[in-house]
Design a protein around this motif. Structure first.
Motif: not given
Length: 574
Positions: A59-66, A350-355, A358-360
């Motif tokens: 159950h992978p998830a996208p990541a955010v680096l900061a 992030f919802d559009r480009h990481l998840r 396309t409706a975001a």
């Protein structure tokens, strides 16, 4: 005092917790250490991994680096808030101390793609599952676009904003960027010339020395430094070119060869030199109240990315390095991300480009905070200049060339600053900042009549000028740019009672390339309503307390005639 000024950059962004009433998703935090090669050195990067519950290989998830702002670390109270915020929303967060800060090693290299960008790319390798942390930890739970290509975005402000662009120029695997309140060109940021980027600018001594002292003062702030963070006696913790740049600027002498080297270095570590390699969708967010990185820097980045086909949008929020916090804006200290306009835009990006949603709705191309009206103004592009005023010889700003009177305005600078816009120091150490002022005899001014209706300016005013300065003309070709004329352009709002407001305390420093030729000054962009009955005033001053000024006394005369006069152009939206 300079340390306090630079410390303001340590906490540029804190993404808030989930909305009140919503149960935040649980997550674990694991300290990690990575050994990287950066800038010709081997050093450690100190990081924290935020892993949402239920996220695993199945159950992978996208990541955010900061990473942090200048002088901060992964634990500075705002940087770690990013990790908490993204993990609470189901993203894998990897938050790290930038090179030369916190417990990370290596020298401070001003977000150089060859150092800071390369180090961040090694962390992207970890998120791709192709590289382990020093303790053997592997990330097999991050969504992948392909073999060795994780779905990952970046977010951060100021120093933590430019590193995103440096990383994207180094590593094409990034999928979304949200740089906030950061720079486009450090040569412009620290020594701006609002008339000619090829000519050395006017040294912004307060901000620049604040950075420098904070970097060189690391032993006082972080005992037991990693040896890879020590350079030499002459330049302790920065790369040598950075120290050389600050020393040259402080010297007040700008010989051609040394100056060209300085400008080349400053731009080599700036997005202006590598934006052509940035392909990740980028949401540019900049602050209106910012004497360090003004709105023009964001506009330059936005236009360059847009012109090359990189998906990009831009927001001008209220706050920046100089303050400007407003109710309902993205809150540094916490609050609800969903409750602010900028926060909702970040989530949608992030919802559009990481998840891949396309409706975001990622919002309009350009949005700007308005202090006089609720909600953000929006447009398809930064407004064009559509209103022109003329500098009349009698000191008036008029709307028709035929109203220009023949005459001159003159001033002379002193050997000490006689004008004040704002200070990066006083407010940060608990002292009041004096109101902007100009000493009579050391500036020239042109003032409009009372406005018959409100005028909303959104963008960067432009002044077209021709000046006479015989003393400057005699020395301006000496080979040392310090002999050229320095002046400062600014636009005031004068209320019916005479109260003067310098919008966000912003000025346009200029080192005039050649006083025998006309030149155009691009002032810092603003978002401001000039109300009915108010007057606009253009001021050309001989000095400013926040900047180095002229070398010697250089009297100036500006002559106006109907067929040959200066102009002020405004981008007006109403």
């Amino acid at each position: 005092m300079a340390l306090a000024a630079a410390a303001a950059l340590a906490a540029p962004l804190a993404l808030a917790a989930p909305a009140r009433g919503a149960e935040p998703a649980p997550y674990t935090v694991t300290p990690l250490r990575f050994t990287v090669e950066a800038g010709g050195r081997t050093c450690a990067v100190d990081a924290d991994l935020y892993r949402p519950a239920g996220v695993d290989a199945g159950h992978p998830a996208p990541a955010v680096l900061a990473t942090n702002g200048f002088g901060g670390s992964k634990n500075d109270g705002s940087t770690d808030a990013i990790g908490k915020a993204v993990a609470a929303r189901g993203y894998v967060g990897l938050v790290y101390s930038g090179l030369g800060f916190g417990k990370s090693g290596c020298l401070i290299s001003l977000d150089d793609p060859r150092s800071d960008g390369r180090a961040a790319a090694r962390l992207v390798d970890f998120l791709a599952g192709t590289r382990a942390a020093d303790d053997g930890t592997r990330a097999d739970f991050v969504s992948q676009d392909g073999a060795g290509d994780p779905r990952v975005g970046m977010i951060g402000g100021s120093y933590g904003g430019a590193v995103q662009l440096a990383t994207a120029a180094t590593d094409p695997r990034l999928d979304a960027l949200v740089p906030l309140v950061t720079w486009n060109d450090l040569a412009y940021s620290l020594a701006p010339n609002s008339a000619d980027r090829a000519t050395p600018g006017v040294f912004k001594w307060q901000w620049a020395n604040g950075f420098y002292l904070m970097g060189e003062g690391q032993p006082l702030l972080v005992p037991s430094l990693d040896p890879s963070r020590i350079n030499s006696i002459g330049c302790l913790h920065f790369v040598t070119d950075a120290c050389d740049t600050v020393r040259l600027l402080n010297s007040g002498r700008y010989p051609q060869a040394e100056t060209e080297k300085m400008l080349a270095y400053a731009r080599s570590v700036s997005p202006v030199s590598y934006l052509d390699r940035v392909k990740a969708p980028t949401l540019v967010v900049q602050g209106q109240s910012d004497s360090l990185f003004d709105l023009n820097e964001a506009t330059d980045t936005y236009r360059r990315l847009q012109a090359q086909g990189t998906e990009t949008k831009m927001i001008w929020q209220s706050w920046g390095h100089s303050g400007g916090a407003a109710p309902g804006e993205l809150d540094l200290g916490g609050g609800d991300l969903e409750a602010s306009y900028v926060g909702r835009r970040v989530l949608a990006w992030f919802d559009r480009h990481l998840r891949g949603n396309t409706a975001a709705d990622t919002g309009p191309e350009f949005a700007y905070y308005r202090s006089w009206q609720s909600g953000y103004g929006t447009a398809g592009a930064v407004p064009a200049h559509n209103r022109k005023l003329y500098l009349s010889g009698d000191g008036k700003l008029v709307d028709n060339r035929n109203k220009v009177a023949l005459g001159s305005r003159s001033y002379a600078n002193w050997l000490v600053p006689t004008s004040h816009s704002g200070s990066s120091l006083t407010g940060l150490i608990g002292l009041p900042d004096p109101q902007p002022y100009d000493t009579p005899g050391t500036y020239a001014a042109w003032t409009s009549g009372p406005l018959s209706e409100p005028v909303d300016v959104v963008g960067a005013p432009k002044a077209r000028l021709r000046v006479e300065s015989p003393r400057t003309e005699a020395v301006q070709d000496s080979g040392d740019a310090a002999d050229k004329l320095v002046l400062f352009a600014k636009v005031y709002d004068i209320a019916p009672d005479g109260t003067k407001t310098l919008v966000n305390r912003l000025v346009a420093p200029v080192r005039v390339p050649d006083v025998t030729r006309p030149f155009t000054v691009e002032l810092p962009a603003i978002v401001h309503r000039y109300e009915t009955g108010h007057r606009l005033q253009l001021v050309i001053a001989g000095s400013d307390t926040a900047y180095f000024g002229n070398r010697g006394i250089k009297p100036v005369t500006i002559t106006s005639a109907p067929d040959d006069t200066g102009t002020l152009e405004l981008p007006v939206v109403n």
